[in-house]
Design an enzyme around this catalytic site. Structure first.
Site, PDB file in Angstrom:
ATOM      1  N   ASP A  34      31.783 -81.065  68.965  1.00  0.00           N
ATOM      2  CA  ASP A  34      31.020 -80.677  67.940  1.00  0.00           C
ATOM      3  C   ASP A  34      30.466 -82.042  67.126  1.00  0.00           C
ATOM      4  OD1 ASP A  34      31.908 -78.663  64.836  1.00  0.00           O
ATOM      5  OD2 ASP A  34      30.182 -79.122  66.080  1.00  0.00           O
ATOM      6  N   GLY A  55      35.731 -78.939  51.082  1.00  0.00           N
ATOM      7  CA  GLY A  55      34.636 -78.456  52.099  1.00  0.00           C
ATOM      8  C   GLY A  55      35.412 -77.047  52.349  1.00  0.00           C
ATOM      9  N   LYS A  56      34.553 -76.242  53.031  1.00  0.00           N
ATOM     10  CA  LYS A  56      35.138 -75.061  53.523  1.00  0.00           C
ATOM     11  C   LYS A  56      34.446 -74.645  54.847  1.00  0.00           C
ATOM     12  CE  LYS A  56      35.784 -70.824  51.124  1.00  0.00           C
ATOM     13  NZ  LYS A  56      37.157 -70.686  50.899  1.00  0.00           N
ATOM     14  N   GLY A  57      34.929 -73.951  55.901  1.00  0.00           N
ATOM     15  CA  GLY A  57      34.132 -73.742  56.864  1.00  0.00           C
ATOM     16  C   GLY A  57      34.811 -72.768  57.761  1.00  0.00           C
ATOM     17  N   ASN A  58      34.617 -72.465  58.989  1.00  0.00           N
ATOM     18  CA  ASN A  58      35.362 -71.450  59.811  1.00  0.00           C
ATOM     19  C   ASN A  58      36.624 -71.822  60.033  1.00  0.00           C
ATOM     20  OD1 ASN A  58      34.649 -73.265  61.819  1.00  0.00           O
ATOM     21  ND2 ASN A  58      33.191 -71.971  62.844  1.00  0.00           N
TER      22      ASN A  58
HETATM   23  C1  LIG Z   1      34.001 -82.886  58.290  1.00  0.00           C
HETATM   24  C2  LIG Z   1      33.386 -81.884  57.670  1.00  0.00           C
HETATM   25  C3  LIG Z   1      34.225 -80.561  57.727  1.00  0.00           C
HETATM   26  C4  LIG Z   1      35.568 -80.433  56.979  1.00  0.00           C
HETATM   27  N1  LIG Z   1      35.479 -81.400  55.779  1.00  0.00           N
HETATM   28  C5  LIG Z   1      36.162 -82.377  55.612  1.00  0.00           C
HETATM   29  C6  LIG Z   1      36.026 -82.717  54.595  1.00  0.00           C
HETATM   30  C7  LIG Z   1      36.565 -84.222  54.007  1.00  0.00           C
HETATM   31  N2  LIG Z   1      36.118 -84.769  52.720  1.00  0.00           N
HETATM   32  C8  LIG Z   1      36.043 -86.034  52.085  1.00  0.00           C
HETATM   33  N3  LIG Z   1      35.473 -86.244  51.005  1.00  0.00           N
HETATM   34  C9  LIG Z   1      34.684 -85.842  50.386  1.00  0.00           C
HETATM   35  C10 LIG Z   1      34.240 -86.463  49.191  1.00  0.00           C
HETATM   36  C11 LIG Z   1      33.500 -86.090  48.566  1.00  0.00           C
HETATM   37  C12 LIG Z   1      32.926 -84.634  48.440  1.00  0.00           C
HETATM   38  C13 LIG Z   1      31.921 -84.032  47.507  1.00  0.00           C
HETATM   39  C14 LIG Z   1      32.272 -82.817  47.163  1.00  0.00           C
HETATM   40  C15 LIG Z   1      31.343 -82.215  45.957  1.00  0.00           C
HETATM   41  N4  LIG Z   1      30.035 -82.261  46.557  1.00  0.00           N
HETATM   42  C16 LIG Z   1      29.692 -83.959  46.663  1.00  0.00           C
HETATM   43  C17 LIG Z   1      30.272 -84.124  47.903  1.00  0.00           C
HETATM   44  C18 LIG Z   1      33.351 -83.907  49.554  1.00  0.00           C
HETATM   45  C19 LIG Z   1      34.189 -84.503  50.594  1.00  0.00           C
HETATM   46  N5  LIG Z   1      37.180 -86.670  52.879  1.00  0.00           N
HETATM   47  C20 LIG Z   1      37.874 -86.266  53.957  1.00  0.00           C
HETATM   48  N6  LIG Z   1      38.847 -87.074  54.821  1.00  0.00           N
HETATM   49  C21 LIG Z   1      39.001 -86.060  55.557  1.00  0.00           C
HETATM   50  C22 LIG Z   1      38.256 -84.941  55.712  1.00  0.00           C
HETATM   51  C23 LIG Z   1      37.624 -84.986  54.649  1.00  0.00           C
HETATM   52  C24 LIG Z   1      35.470 -82.220  53.722  1.00  0.00           C
HETATM   53  N7  LIG Z   1      35.041 -81.023  54.512  1.00  0.00           N
END
Ligand SMILES: C=CCCn1cc(-c2nc(Nc3ccc(C4CCNCC4)cc3)nc3[nH]ccc23)cn1
Length: 312
Positions: A152, A32-35
């Site tokens: 948030d 994930g990406k964000g500000n």
């Molecule tokens: C909270 C939102 C903003 C910041 N953020 C947090 C995370 C995040 N993601 C995941 N798992 C995850 C699993 C699969 C996918 C896929 C990717 C490809 N496309 C389909 C979906 C994406 C994420 N586990 C995590 N543990 C702790 C943080 C965290 C990601 N962004």
């Protein structure tokens, strides 16, 4: 005779298993990406034999919004929260080379709630949505017991651990309420998600457990709209206040609409009992809104009624 050093006399670093070494973190993919920065999927493999565990690594990107100090507060917040419905803290990793730090958390394989609801739209039942709502509510109840205000709460910040478990996952804007007050007032609003904000947060930058309740109502709206992009809170609010307005007037127009009792339209096919929950969360006066403990009980009751009905 010189005493051999006791284990506890060895360098304290080796005793602290939440201080992870960058050389054992192997990059796998971007999550994930964000500000805030980026979140990467890594394998933490200290034995170097591929027996490591998959972890989510949030890398700090100091920018105009989030500084190292903000990041250290986020680490402190997450490491203090122990709840089945809040993403688990694994540790921190300092990379001296680039003078930055990373927050290491448990990896939740199903990603964000928004993507999950879109991909499982045809298989998600009302019962499952109620279970997710209950879990988010219990996570927020735990936050409240620690005097944290999330600020948030939104479906984009909820992650899916399995087909029957979701967790609250982003504490970048979370603040501790001072013990002598019932609210937190922010000075630098920054990139504010005003479409999830309670009126007092829009108008006076006032945040409390009761403003988190308002945002929880918006999360219920997202959940029971299957996180459909056409029912996205931002899109529906902008339609209401006029699509061609700019800048600060957006928050003033939104605040006026809320003052005149406009609310997001309830999701189509939303169970009447859930609609009344949402309405309670969106009471204009924060004193009239329920607390997370009461909401959790009401959701549990609706879940039981749903079970009776489906048997009947
Ligand atoms: C909270 C939102 C903003 C910041 N953020 C947090 C995370 C995040 N993601 C995941 N798992 C995850 C699993 C699969 C996918 C896929 C990717 C490809 N496309 C389909 C979906 C994406 C994420 N586990 C995590 N543990 C702790 C943080 C965290 C990601 N962004």
């Amino acid at each position: 005779v010189a005493q051999s050093p006791r284990p506890q006399d060895l360098s304290p670093v080796s005793q602290d298993e939440t201080l992870l070494e960058e050389r054992h973190l192997r990059y796998v993919s971007l999550l994930g990406k964000g500000n805030f920065g980026t979140v990467e999927l890594c394998c933490y493999d200290p034995m170097g034999d591929n027996t490591g565990e998959l972890v989510a690594v949030k890398k700090l990107q100091p920018n105009k919004h989030s500084t190292l100090e903000d990041f250290q507060k986020e680490v402190k917040t997450l490491s203090a929260l122990h709840c089945d419905y809040i993403v688990k803290y694994r540790g921190v990793c300092y990379s001296m080379g680039r003078l930055t730090m990373s927050l290491v958390m448990e990896y939740l394989p199903y990603g964000s709630l928004i993507g999950y609801m879109e991909n499982h739209r045809n298989s998600i039942t009302i019962k499952r949505m109620l279970l997710f709502a209950f879990q988010i509510c219990k996570g927020m109840e735990h936050l409240q017991t620690q005097r944290y205000v999330h600020r948030d709460l939104a479906a984009r910040n909820i992650l899916v651990a399995s087909d029957s478990l979701v967790k609250i996952a982003d504490f970048g804007l979370t603040k501790v309420i001072p013990s002598d007050k019932e609210y937190y007032r922010v000075t630098q609003p920054g990139e504010s998600p005003i479409f999830w904000y309670a009126p007092e947060s829009i108008g006076e930058s006032r945040f409390s457990h009761k403003s988190d309740i308002w945002s929880f109502g918006v999360v219920l709206h997202e959940l029971f709209s299957y996180c459909d992009i056409n029912c996205n809170p931002k899109r529906l609010c902008m339609q209401e206040i006029g699509p061609n307005v700019q800048g600060t007037s957006i928050s003033m127009l939104l605040l006026n609409a809320l003052k005149n009792n406009w609310r997001l339209p309830v999701p189509p096919n939303c169970p009447p009992k859930v609609c009344s929950l949402i309405k309670q969360c969106w009471e204009y006066d924060f004193k009239d809104r329920p607390c997370f403990f009461i909401l959790a009980n009401q959701i549990e009751t609706i879940m039981q009624d749903e079970r009776e009905n489906s048997k009947g």
